[in-house]
Design a protein around this motif. Structure first.
Motif, PDB file in Angstrom:
ATOM      1  N   GLU A 126       0.824  -1.213   0.000  1.00  0.00           N
ATOM      2  CA  GLU A 126       0.000   0.000   0.000  1.00  0.00           C
ATOM      3  C   GLU A 126       0.854   1.257   0.000  1.00  0.00           C
ATOM      4  N   LEU A 127       1.911   1.275   0.817  1.00  0.00           N
ATOM      5  CA  LEU A 127       2.741   2.479   0.899  1.00  0.00           C
ATOM      6  C   LEU A 127       3.589   2.682  -0.354  1.00  0.00           C
ATOM      7  N   VAL A 128       4.091   1.605  -0.947  1.00  0.00           N
ATOM      8  CA  VAL A 128       4.843   1.741  -2.202  1.00  0.00           C
ATOM      9  C   VAL A 128       3.904   2.194  -3.315  1.00  0.00           C
ATOM     10  N   ARG A 172      -2.582  11.914   3.775  1.00  0.00           N
ATOM     11  CA  ARG A 172      -3.734  12.017   4.678  1.00  0.00           C
ATOM     12  C   ARG A 172      -4.505  10.707   4.686  1.00  0.00           C
ATOM     13  N   LEU A 173      -5.073  10.406   5.834  1.00  0.00           N
ATOM     14  CA  LEU A 173      -5.912   9.231   5.995  1.00  0.00           C
ATOM     15  C   LEU A 173      -7.299   9.553   5.478  1.00  0.00           C
ATOM     16  N   ARG A 174      -7.788   8.729   4.552  1.00  0.00           N
ATOM     17  CA  ARG A 174      -9.124   8.941   3.985  1.00  0.00           C
ATOM     18  C   ARG A 174     -10.081   7.889   4.511  1.00  0.00           C
ATOM     19  N   GLY A 221      -5.359   2.685   1.220  1.00  0.00           N
ATOM     20  CA  GLY A 221      -4.003   2.302   1.612  1.00  0.00           C
ATOM     21  C   GLY A 221      -3.657   2.675   3.039  1.00  0.00           C
ATOM     22  N   LEU A 222      -3.760   3.940   3.375  1.00  0.00           N
ATOM     23  CA  LEU A 222      -3.435   4.355   4.739  1.00  0.00           C
ATOM     24  C   LEU A 222      -4.456   3.839   5.743  1.00  0.00           C
ATOM     25  N   ALA A 260      -1.182  -1.725  11.570  1.00  0.00           N
ATOM     26  CA  ALA A 260       0.034  -1.353  12.303  1.00  0.00           C
ATOM     27  C   ALA A 260      -0.308  -0.890  13.718  1.00  0.00           C
ATOM     28  N   ASP A 261       0.664  -1.009  14.596  1.00  0.00           N
ATOM     29  CA  ASP A 261       0.487  -0.463  15.940  1.00  0.00           C
ATOM     30  C   ASP A 261       0.536   1.055  15.917  1.00  0.00           C
ATOM     31  N   SER A 262       1.296   1.608  14.976  1.00  0.00           N
ATOM     32  CA  SER A 262       1.314   3.052  14.763  1.00  0.00           C
ATOM     33  C   SER A 262       1.857   3.329  13.369  1.00  0.00           C
ATOM     34  N   TRP A 263       1.603   4.532  12.881  1.00  0.00           N
ATOM     35  CA  TRP A 263       2.178   4.967  11.614  1.00  0.00           C
ATOM     36  C   TRP A 263       2.412   6.465  11.698  1.00  0.00           C
TER      37      TRP A 263
END
Length: 145
Positions: free
Chosen positions: A57-59, A99-101, A112-113, A120-123
């Motif tokens: 997702e991040l790539v 930004r988180l959508r 993705g985010l 994840a435990d955090s991002w």
């Protein structure tokens, strides 16, 4: 060289590995394969499937939203921090654009985010030390303490 892999076999090194990828769609499955191959010797206790999904997702986002007038690459690095795994994805985009959508059910993009946030435990996102943007995630308890 179009693609590079850096491997750091020293167990007490905080950076376990890194890869540099072309900003093309074919780099997404390549990132998954390389991460699986090069994280395996460290025997993480966390879900490698979850990590590869988040890296995908991040790539993808880095390729889609990275912007530069000059040729550019996507950089992925992974670190052991105590019992946690931290993965960073760098691109030449603008940190303020991350930004988180919360997409609607029929939206084709924008999850993705949201996936990273839920797994994840955090991002974190912000300015990259390489210039541009870094988006990272942490998986706690990736190794026994």
């Amino acid at each position: 060289m179009a693609y590079t892999i850096d491997r750091y076999p020293c167990e007490d090194s905080p950076r376990l590995g890194a890869m540099t990828l072309q900003p093309v769609p074919e780099s997404v499955p390549r990132a998954r394969r390389w991460f699986r191959k090069f994280i395996a010797p460290y025997n993480p206790a966390c879900s490698v499937d979850d990590c590869t999904l988040m890296i995908s997702e991040l790539v993808t986002n880095a390729i889609r939203y990275g912007k530069s007038d000059d040729p550019w690459l996507v950089r992925v690095e992974w670190f052991r921090e105590g019992s946690s795994l931290r993965v960073e994805v760098h691109n030449p985009g603008f940190p303020a654009n991350v930004r988180l959508r919360r997409p609607e059910a029929n939206d084709a993009h924008g999850r993705g985010l949201l996936l990273v946030d839920s797994i994840a435990d955090s991002w974190h996102s912000g300015p990259s030390h390489l210039g541009g943007t870094v988006v990272s995630f942490v998986v706690a308890d990736a190794w026994p303490a």
